[in-house]
Structure formats: structure tokens, C-alpha cells
Scaffold this motif. Structure first.
Motif, PDB file in Angstrom:
ATOM      1  N   ARG A   1       0.772  -0.904   0.033  1.00 54.28           N
ATOM      2  CA  ARG A   1       0.292  -0.165   0.062  1.00 54.28           C
ATOM      3  C   ARG A   1       0.933   1.163  -0.015  1.00 54.28           C
ATOM      4  O   ARG A   1       1.516   1.264   0.806  1.00 54.28           O
ATOM      5  CB  ARG A   1      -0.889   0.463   1.211  1.00 54.28           C
ATOM      6  CG  ARG A   1      -2.018  -0.836   1.112  1.00 54.28           C
ATOM      7  CD  ARG A   1      -3.253  -0.857   0.304  1.00 54.28           C
ATOM      8  NE  ARG A   1      -4.273  -1.502   0.158  1.00 54.28           N
ATOM      9  CZ  ARG A   1      -3.651  -2.631  -0.828  1.00 54.28           C
ATOM     10  NH1 ARG A   1      -2.815  -3.140  -1.873  1.00 54.28           N
ATOM     11  NH2 ARG A   1      -4.754  -3.668  -0.734  1.00 54.28           N
TER      12      ARG A   1
ATOM     13  N   ARG B   1       2.220   5.675  -1.259  1.00 55.23           N
ATOM     14  CA  ARG B   1       0.390   7.021  -0.913  1.00 55.23           C
ATOM     15  C   ARG B   1       0.972   7.410  -2.726  1.00 55.23           C
ATOM     16  O   ARG B   1      -0.101   7.990  -2.827  1.00 55.23           O
ATOM     17  CB  ARG B   1       1.677   7.924  -0.675  1.00 55.23           C
ATOM     18  CG  ARG B   1       0.971   9.826  -0.265  1.00 55.23           C
ATOM     19  CD  ARG B   1       1.889  10.071   0.486  1.00 55.23           C
ATOM     20  NE  ARG B   1       1.361  11.635   0.107  1.00 55.23           N
ATOM     21  CZ  ARG B   1       2.040  12.903   0.627  1.00 55.23           C
ATOM     22  NH1 ARG B   1       3.241  12.842   1.135  1.00 55.23           N
ATOM     23  NH2 ARG B   1       1.391  13.849   1.059  1.00 55.23           N
ATOM     24  N   HIS B   2       1.261   6.576  -3.458  1.00 57.45           N
ATOM     25  CA  HIS B   2       1.498   7.237  -5.024  1.00 57.45           C
ATOM     26  C   HIS B   2       1.162   6.046  -6.000  1.00 57.45           C
ATOM     27  O   HIS B   2       2.248   5.428  -5.999  1.00 57.45           O
ATOM     28  CB  HIS B   2       2.351   8.522  -5.374  1.00 57.45           C
ATOM     29  CG  HIS B   2       2.659   9.336  -4.290  1.00 57.45           C
ATOM     30  ND1 HIS B   2       1.607  10.932  -4.453  1.00 57.45           N
ATOM     31  CD2 HIS B   2       3.409   9.782  -3.925  1.00 57.45           C
ATOM     32  CE1 HIS B   2       2.211  11.509  -4.664  1.00 57.45           C
ATOM     33  NE2 HIS B   2       3.350  11.130  -3.459  1.00 57.45           N
TER      34      HIS B   2
ATOM     35  N   GLY C   1      -2.702   2.006  -4.189  1.00 56.85           N
ATOM     36  CA  GLY C   1      -2.157   3.696  -3.529  1.00 56.85           C
ATOM     37  C   GLY C   1      -3.583   4.763  -2.862  1.00 56.85           C
ATOM     38  O   GLY C   1      -4.780   4.350  -3.311  1.00 56.85           O
ATOM     39  N   GLU C   2      -3.499   5.581  -2.445  1.00 63.90           N
ATOM     40  CA  GLU C   2      -3.577   6.766  -1.518  1.00 63.90           C
ATOM     41  C   GLU C   2      -4.085   7.881  -2.755  1.00 63.90           C
ATOM     42  O   GLU C   2      -5.530   7.457  -2.914  1.00 63.90           O
ATOM     43  CB  GLU C   2      -3.176   7.656  -0.990  1.00 63.90           C
ATOM     44  CG  GLU C   2      -2.328   6.712   0.356  1.00 63.90           C
ATOM     45  CD  GLU C   2      -1.981   7.263   1.261  1.00 63.90           C
ATOM     46  OE1 GLU C   2      -2.143   8.663   1.410  1.00 63.90           O
ATOM     47  OE2 GLU C   2      -1.578   6.770   2.824  1.00 63.90           O
ATOM     48  N   THR C   3      -3.304   7.742  -3.782  1.00 64.71           N
ATOM     49  CA  THR C   3      -3.541   8.676  -5.403  1.00 64.71           C
ATOM     50  C   THR C   3      -2.981   8.057  -5.897  1.00 64.71           C
ATOM     51  O   THR C   3      -1.319   7.771  -6.259  1.00 64.71           O
ATOM     52  CB  THR C   3      -2.702  10.035  -4.480  1.00 64.71           C
ATOM     53  OG1 THR C   3      -2.997  10.925  -3.596  1.00 64.71           O
ATOM     54  CG2 THR C   3      -2.744  10.808  -6.212  1.00 64.71           C
ATOM     55  N   ARG C   4      -3.995   8.103  -7.098  1.00 64.74           N
ATOM     56  CA  ARG C   4      -4.139   7.556  -8.376  1.00 64.74           C
ATOM     57  C   ARG C   4      -3.706   8.568  -9.683  1.00 64.74           C
ATOM     58  O   ARG C   4      -4.431   9.139 -10.086  1.00 64.74           O
ATOM     59  CB  ARG C   4      -5.213   6.645  -8.229  1.00 64.74           C
ATOM     60  CG  ARG C   4      -4.766   5.614  -7.174  1.00 64.74           C
ATOM     61  CD  ARG C   4      -6.877   5.367  -7.268  1.00 64.74           C
ATOM     62  NE  ARG C   4      -7.380   5.780  -6.973  1.00 64.74           N
ATOM     63  CZ  ARG C   4      -9.504   5.345  -7.277  1.00 64.74           C
ATOM     64  NH1 ARG C   4      -9.568   5.178  -7.848  1.00 64.74           N
ATOM     65  NH2 ARG C   4     -10.085   7.181  -7.250  1.00 64.74           N
TER      66      ARG C   4
ATOM     67  N   ASP D   1      -7.723   9.101  -9.753  1.00 65.56           N
ATOM     68  CA  ASP D   1      -7.836  10.420  -9.144  1.00 65.56           C
ATOM     69  C   ASP D   1      -7.547  11.422 -10.085  1.00 65.56           C
ATOM     70  O   ASP D   1      -8.100  13.136  -9.880  1.00 65.56           O
ATOM     71  CB  ASP D   1      -7.196  10.838  -7.746  1.00 65.56           C
ATOM     72  CG  ASP D   1      -7.625   9.451  -6.364  1.00 65.56           C
ATOM     73  OD1 ASP D   1      -8.768   9.892  -6.883  1.00 65.56           O
ATOM     74  OD2 ASP D   1      -6.592   9.632  -6.767  1.00 65.56           O
TER      75      ASP D   1
END
Length: 253
Positions: free
Chosen positions: A164, A166-167, A199-202, A226
Motif C-alpha cells: 500500500r 502513497r502514490h 495507492g492513496e493517490t492514483r 484521481d
């Protein structure tokens, strides 16, 4: 033959652009024309480059790998996109990337960061960022594709699903108003689709030449990412679809 740092940079610039003016090299490297010419002479004698009318270019471009040729296509646009995305990634961040010419350019822009955790199926991305500035690089295993040197298949997918980050950053081969984000190869589409869930931001990165193209395999709809980062405003229908999906559109300066 061993080359110095400037000569290595000259070769890399020639690979990126196909040909480059000698005067531009002097400006970029902040040295005199005489110094650049001294650096170029051994490269030409070794058969690495050819000189012609104030320009240098790669020798034996017909023997160049397809992936390397694609790296040069719309290179300035890819570089702008890569620099924009890299500016939003900080030291110590975790980043997952798929294979692609634009993600390979991004990897080179990330060499100025430190303490990154990189997860990728691209041997080029892994090689670029491994052992640099305290980075940790995790390379997915699987069947390697000869063209881009990337790993695909069940083992690669299962490997990345354990992370998992962040980006997540994927490149894309086609952007169709109806089909969404698409690719020409099933294995590449499967891998890209998988990592979007890690990821948190796609983020999707693509240059303007991919707009209004339709490929064989759907990777994702616009609402499943995103943001989309590109170098030019997309056609109105694509821009409208992005807005309706709530996907952020960013034009790299």
C-alpha cells in the motif's frame, strides 16, 4: 571504453532526442563549445555518435530497441509531465509505477529525491532508482517482456498487491471518451488496473498524442483515477468526461 560524466550525459541526451545541437549541449552543461567538442571527439571515434553540421546523433539508430525509440517520441512533453508529477513527490514517499516510456522519464526525474520506496514491474525504473539516495526498490517478478524489460503475469500481480503506497502512477496508451483509459496489451492493462487499487493517490500520465485513441483493452474508467496529468488540454469531450467523473485534470507547465 569508459566515458566521463559529461560524455555520459551527452550520450543520454542523444538517446532522448535522436539528435541535438552542439551549441545547445554547451549551454545545458555550462561549458564552452571547445570543451564540448573535446568531449564529443572520443564518442565519435568510438562509433557511439555521428557529427553533422553542428549536430550530433546516435550511430546505428536502426539497431536501437523499440522502447528506446518510443522514449524519444514527444520527449519534451513527457519530460514536462514527469517534472510536474515529481514536484508532488517528496523525500521518503512511497511510489508504485508500471512500465512505460513516460514512467521511465519520471523515474529519472525522481533521482533527485531521497529515501523513496519504489514498487514497480519495470526493470528500467528499478535500475534507475535502485541504490540511489537511500531508496528502497521492490521489483515484481514474472515473465519478462523483451521490448520493455518489464515483468507481467500472476506472480507480478500477486507481488504488488501486498503493498500500500502513497502514490500510484500509471502511463496509458490510449484515452477514449467512451472507452476511458485503454492499453493495447492485456498483460499491461491487467497490471495497471491492479496497481490502481494499491495507492492513496492514483495518477495517470500521458502526452497529448494519446487522446482520442481507442486501444484493445480497457484499463479503467475516468472515475477510477484521481488525476490525469498531460502536456496539453484534451479535446472537449474528454475534458467533459473527466470533469463529470470528478477526476482532476492537470496540464504540466
Amino acid at each position: 571504453m569508459a566515458f566521463n560524466k559529461r560524455q555520459t550525459l551527452i550520450l543520454e541526451r542523444a538517446r532522448q532526442s535522436g539528435s541535438v545541437r552542439i551549441s545547445d549541449l554547451a549551454t545545458e552543461l555550462d561549458v564552452s563549445l571547445e570543451t564540448i567538442r573535446r568531449d564529443i571527439r572520443p564518442l565519435a571515434e568510438a562509433g557511439e555518435i555521428v557529427k553533422s553540421h553542428g549536430l550530433i546523433g546516435l550511430a546505428r539508430q536502426d539497431m536501437e530497441a523499440p522502447f528506446e525509440r518510443r522514449m524519444r517520441e514527444n520527449f519534451e512533453a513527457k519530460l514536462r509531465i514527469a517534472r510536474h508529477v515529481a514536484s508532488g513527490i517528496g523525500d521518503g514517499d512511497s511510489v508504485m509505477m508500471d512500465t512505460g516510456t513516460t514512467t521511465s522519464v519520471l523515474a529519472r526525474e525522481l533521482r533527485g529525491k531521497s529515501g523513496l520506496t519504489i514498487v514497480t514491474n519495470s526493470s528500467d525504473v528499478a535500475r534507475t532508482l535502485a541504490t540511489v539516495n537511500g531508496n528502497r526498490v521492490y521489483m515484481a517478478g514474472g515473465e519478462l517482456h523483451g521490448d520493455n524489460g518489464a515483468a507481467f503475469g500472476r506472480s507480478a500481480i500477486e507481488f504488488v498487491q501486498a503493498f500500500r503506497v502513497r502514490h500510484v502512477v500509471i502511463s496509458i496508451s490510449a484515452v477514449d471518451p467512451v472507452g476511458g483509459l485503454m492499453d493495447y496489451h492485456l498483460a499491461e492493462a491487467d497490471f495497471a488496473r491492479t496497481i490502481l487499487g494499491c495507492g492513496e493517490t492514483r495518477t495517470v500520465i500521458t502526452d497529448h498524442s494519446k487522446f482520442n485513441r481507442r486501444a484493445l483493452v480497457r484499463v479503467a474508467g475516468f472515475s477510477e483515477v484521481d488525476r490525469l496529468v498531460t502536456d496539453r488540454a484534451p479535446p472537449p469531450e474528454i475534458a467533459e468526461r473527466l470533469q463529470a467523473a470528478g477526476t482532476q485534470l492537470e496540464i504540466a507547465p
